[in-house]
Scaffold this motif. Structure first.
Motif, short mmCIF file in Angstrom:
data_model
loop_
_atom_site.label_atom_id
_atom_site.label_comp_id
_atom_site.label_asym_id
_atom_site.label_seq_id
_atom_site.Cartn_x
_atom_site.Cartn_y
_atom_site.Cartn_z
N THR A 1 0.82 -1.21 0.00
CA THR A 1 0.00 0.00 0.00
C THR A 1 0.85 1.25 0.00
OG1 THR A 1 -0.08 -0.13 2.42
CG2 THR A 1 -1.96 -1.01 1.22
N ASP A 2 0.27 2.33 -0.50
CA ASP A 2 0.79 3.67 -0.33
C ASP A 2 0.30 4.15 1.04
OD1 ASP A 2 0.96 6.48 -0.20
OD2 ASP A 2 0.79 6.69 -2.36
N THR A 3 1.19 4.41 1.97
CA THR A 3 0.75 4.71 3.33
C THR A 3 0.18 6.12 3.49
OG1 THR A 3 3.02 5.33 3.93
CG2 THR A 3 2.33 3.06 4.38
N HIS A 4 0.15 6.91 2.42
CA HIS A 4 -0.55 8.20 2.46
C HIS A 4 -2.01 8.03 2.05
CE1 HIS A 4 2.82 10.99 3.17
NE2 HIS A 4 3.54 10.09 2.54
N THR A 5 -2.30 7.03 1.24
CA THR A 5 -3.66 6.85 0.70
C THR A 5 -4.24 5.47 0.96
OG1 THR A 5 -2.84 6.05 -1.44
CG2 THR A 5 -3.09 8.44 -1.18
N PHE A 6 -3.39 4.50 1.27
CA PHE A 6 -3.74 3.09 1.43
C PHE A 6 -4.27 2.47 0.14
CE2 PHE A 6 -3.85 5.18 5.50
CZ PHE A 6 -2.83 4.48 6.12
N ALA A 7 -3.87 3.11 -0.97
CA ALA A 7 -4.16 2.53 -2.28
C ALA A 7 -3.20 1.37 -2.54
CB ALA A 7 -4.01 3.59 -3.37
N SER A 8 -3.70 0.34 -3.18
CA SER A 8 -2.88 -0.80 -3.58
C SER A 8 -2.35 -0.56 -4.99
CB SER A 8 -3.70 -2.08 -3.51
OG SER A 8 -4.62 -2.13 -4.60
N SER A 9 -1.66 -1.55 -5.52
CA SER A 9 -1.18 -1.43 -6.89
C SER A 9 -2.30 -1.64 -7.91
CB SER A 9 -0.07 -2.46 -7.15
OG SER A 9 -0.55 -3.78 -6.94
N LEU A 10 -3.47 -2.10 -7.46
CA LEU A 10 -4.64 -2.21 -8.32
C LEU A 10 -5.49 -0.96 -8.18
CD1 LEU A 10 -5.88 -5.91 -7.84
CD2 LEU A 10 -4.81 -4.93 -9.86
N THR A 11 -5.76 -0.29 -9.26
CA THR A 11 -6.57 0.92 -9.21
C THR A 11 -7.95 0.61 -8.64
OG1 THR A 11 -5.42 1.78 -11.16
CG2 THR A 11 -7.52 2.80 -10.59
N GLY A 12 -8.38 1.43 -7.68
CA GLY A 12 -9.71 1.26 -7.09
C GLY A 12 -9.74 0.36 -5.88
N PRO B 1 -6.53 -0.82 4.04
CA PRO B 1 -6.15 -0.30 5.37
C PRO B 1 -6.05 -1.42 6.40
CG PRO B 1 -8.51 -0.02 5.04
CD PRO B 1 -7.97 -0.61 3.75
N GLY B 2 -5.34 -1.13 7.49
CA GLY B 2 -5.30 -2.07 8.60
C GLY B 2 -4.38 -3.24 8.38
N GLY B 3 -4.64 -4.33 9.09
CA GLY B 3 -3.74 -5.47 9.12
C GLY B 3 -3.59 -6.21 7.81
N VAL B 4 -4.50 -6.02 6.86
CA VAL B 4 -4.36 -6.68 5.56
C VAL B 4 -3.33 -5.97 4.70
CG1 VAL B 4 -6.10 -5.40 4.23
CG2 VAL B 4 -5.73 -7.83 3.77
N GLY B 5 -2.97 -4.74 5.07
CA GLY B 5 -1.96 -3.98 4.34
C GLY B 5 -0.56 -4.38 4.75
N SER B 6 0.43 -3.83 4.06
CA SER B 6 1.82 -4.21 4.28
C SER B 6 2.54 -3.31 5.27
CB SER B 6 2.58 -4.16 2.95
OG SER B 6 2.54 -2.84 2.42
N HIS B 7 1.82 -2.40 5.90
CA HIS B 7 2.43 -1.38 6.75
C HIS B 7 2.12 -1.63 8.22
CE1 HIS B 7 -1.68 -0.42 5.67
NE2 HIS B 7 -1.78 0.18 6.84
N GLY B 8 1.65 -2.83 8.56
CA GLY B 8 1.09 -3.11 9.86
C GLY B 8 2.03 -2.85 11.03
N VAL B 9 1.46 -2.38 12.12
CA VAL B 9 2.22 -2.19 13.36
C VAL B 9 1.51 -2.83 14.54
CG1 VAL B 9 3.40 -0.11 12.61
CG2 VAL B 9 1.17 0.08 13.69
N GLY B 10 0.36 -3.46 14.30
CA GLY B 10 -0.32 -4.16 15.37
C GLY B 10 -0.98 -3.27 16.39
#
Length: 573
Positions: A359-370, A374-383
């Motif tokens: 994800t882009d941690t400013h927008t939580f957009a993935s590499s797929l448009t649309g 957010p949250g634990g399913v994203g790659s930025h997790g901190v628990g």
């Protein structure tokens, strides 16, 4: 779902998948923005998933820039060993202080305060922990308040409904397919944006803190749709969860300082001597990975086992502190354990995955448009339940911005029909030699527990891949259900889970084989030390046909770069 049965088609502006903190915050935000929203939850909103597990709430005061950057450094160093976006941590901290806690207290959340009205914290203020109202209960209380708000605001909601695929056309997500578990119907949803908030998906091992809903479905559907995945190898294990009875393994003995004191849990080996307490390492502000490393040494010495044979205790802490501030105390009483006098046998559990959909941690957009994650399913997790609330809010703002400027796109009918055939193909009765889906899921979890636990190596991971390949090629084709009933057929749900789990587990192993070092919670016996020179990088995986392509991208350190003393993070004590 036979050819004579029509699919149920729905239309909305934004679909939100998931009923934890990120999903609820996203759904409420979309509704507040005046757009149409549909929230889909595999279990029940606020009653399943990772958010209800939260025991400590982080509140870092952000008005003092020096204190703020110190906290960011702590989170960056000890959370994921420098793989987190440090600027993201700052933004999430500010949201937590300025938005999350004021809103939650306005909803009725009781955060523990002293007689002067000041928030009660542990004496170790670097962690910034507060409680609502006791250690171990905060997540349950928060999610009950959020659940009631979703219902009170009449957010359109489908519960006991499993999203099975993302519908993609021209590299943008235009909807989802879902299985109504109660009625056995396939639902097709057209949407301008999709927010996937299914959590970290850690129900992949025999011992796990997850609820049964978290089978990695969000990871699997995003990966199959072509989204980039990141750092799936970075898993967080608990060393201090109850060993038995198994039904109690989600009962966590927190190593963090108890409220109003600097005293913490102690770990003891089979010989009943202390082998770990956080005071041994005063420079470390989050002790979870150090618990694991010290436990590893005890296991090697024969003074502990991974799933028992070691113990935790609060016998050195004043009884009134445990009674007044620990939610777990009441549970031990039910087990007939006096935690003021007795030690508790512990076992290791898989708690969450730090990586996920990139994800882009400013927008939580993935590499797929649309598609937003957010949250634990994203790659930025901190628990942290507070951080994922921030994620859900921002993802909703971005999804709304997209939805306002677009019209609904037509769905690719062949893709929908292909998914319908896949689901229909799993609705078959088990043959005499076949296995039920639950039996196959059990086998997958056993493989991951045995060979993909905290201790990893090239040979163990290769063996795990071989075992999963055998399950996929020899066992899965014979999988069948106990009944072909469409209504409330959880065998059917578990058959779909089994497919998702195989995809996610294989990708997790292959990602782990890429990282040739040890970093924080990620430990390889064949590469036992952190390697910031060569591996301060993200592992990025993308599906290419039936194979996967790996890339490595730098992990940028804005405020707290690694130091020369970081070897102690994985040193052999």
């Amino acid at each position: 779902m036979q050819s004579s049965q029509a699919n149920r088609t729905l239309e909305t502006d934004v679909v939100v998948i998931g009923g934890g903190s990120a999903g609820v915050y996203a759904a409420l935000k979309v509704q507040a923005e005046g757009l149409r929203v549909l929230q889909i939850v595999k279990g029940f909103v606020g009653r399943s998933g990772a958010s209800i597990f939260a025991g400590n709430l982080q509140l870092q005061k952000t008005k003092d820039p020096v204190a703020e950057e110190k906290f960011v450094a702590v989170r960056a160093r000890y959370g994921s060993s420098y793989l987190n976006d440090q600027d993201y941590i700052k933004r999430a901290c500010r949201f937590t202080e300025d938005v999350f806690f004021p809103e939650m207290e306005a909803r009725g959340l009781y955060i523990r305060r002293d007689e002067r009205g000041e928030l009660i914290t542990s004496s170790d203020r670097a962690a910034g922990n507060v409680w609502a109202p006791n250690q171990g209960f905060s997540g349950t209380m928060i999610m009950e308040l959020l659940r009631k708000e979703v219902l009170a605001r009449k957010v359109p909601l489908l519960q006991e409904t499993m999203v099975t695929s993302l519908v993609v056309t021209e590299e943008q997500v235009v909807g989802v397919t879902a299985l109504d578990i109660v009625r056995g119907e396939l639902i097709v949803v057209r949407a301008k944006a999709v927010i996937i908030a299914t959590g970290p998906g850690n129900y992949l091992a025999t011992r796990s803190t997850a609820t049964r809903e978290q089978c990695g479905n969000g990871f699997a559907m995003a990966y199959r749709a072509g989204a980039q995945m990141q750092d799936l190898e970075m898993q967080w294990f608990h060393a201090s969860d109850i060993a038995a009875p198994k039904a109690w393994m989600r009962l966590h003995l927190y190593p963090n300082p108890m409220p109003v004191t600097d005293k913490t849990l102690r770990l003891y080996g089979t010989d009943r001597t202390t082998f770990f307490e956080p005071a041994m390492y005063p420079q470390v502000k989050q002790p979870y990975y150090l618990q694991l490393r010290r436990l590893y040494n005890e296991v090697k010495k024969g003074n502990a086992r991974w799933h028992g044979g070691f113990y935790g205790g609060y016998t050195h802490i004043e009884p009134e502190i445990m009674e007044n501030y620990s939610y777990q105390t009441q549970f031990f009483k039910h087990l007939g354990i006096d935690i003021n006098k007795e030690l508790v046998e512990l076992g290791i559990t898989w708690h969450l995955t730090f990586g996920g959909i990139r994800t882009d941690t400013h927008t939580f957009a993935s590499s797929l448009t649309g598609l937003y994650a957010p949250g634990g399913v994203g790659s930025h997790g901190v628990g942290s339940i507070t951080y994922v609330a921030y994620d859900g809010t921002v993802a909703a703002e971005q999804a709304c911005e997209r939805a306002r400027r677009l019209t609904l796109q037509p769905l690719p009918e062949e893709q929908v029909q292909r998914e319908q055939r896949r689901l229909q193909g799993r609705l078959k009765v088990k043959g005499e030699a076949g296995l039920l889906p639950a039996q196959i899921k059990k086998r997958i979890r056993e493989i991951m527990t045995e060979k993909m636990g905290y201790v990893k190596s090239e040979s163990r991971m290769a063996s795990a891949l071989d075992d999963l390949s055998e399950v996929r090629e020899r066992t899965l084709p014979g999988m069948g259900l106990g009944s072909t009933s469409r209504n409330w057929n959880y065998d059917w749900v578990e058959a779909l889970d089994a497919e998702d789990m195989l995809d996610v587990c294989e990708l997790t192993i292959r990602s782990s084989m890429q990282r040739k070092e040890s970093r924080g919670y990620f430990f390889r016996e064949d590469y036992p030390y952190i390697d910031n020179k060569n591996w301060l990088k993200h592992t990025v995986a993308t599906r290419v046909g039936d194979d996967v392509r790996f890339e490595h991208t730098p992990a940028v350190q804005k405020f707290a770069p690694p130091t020369e003393t970081d070897d102690f993070l994985t040193a052999d004590y």
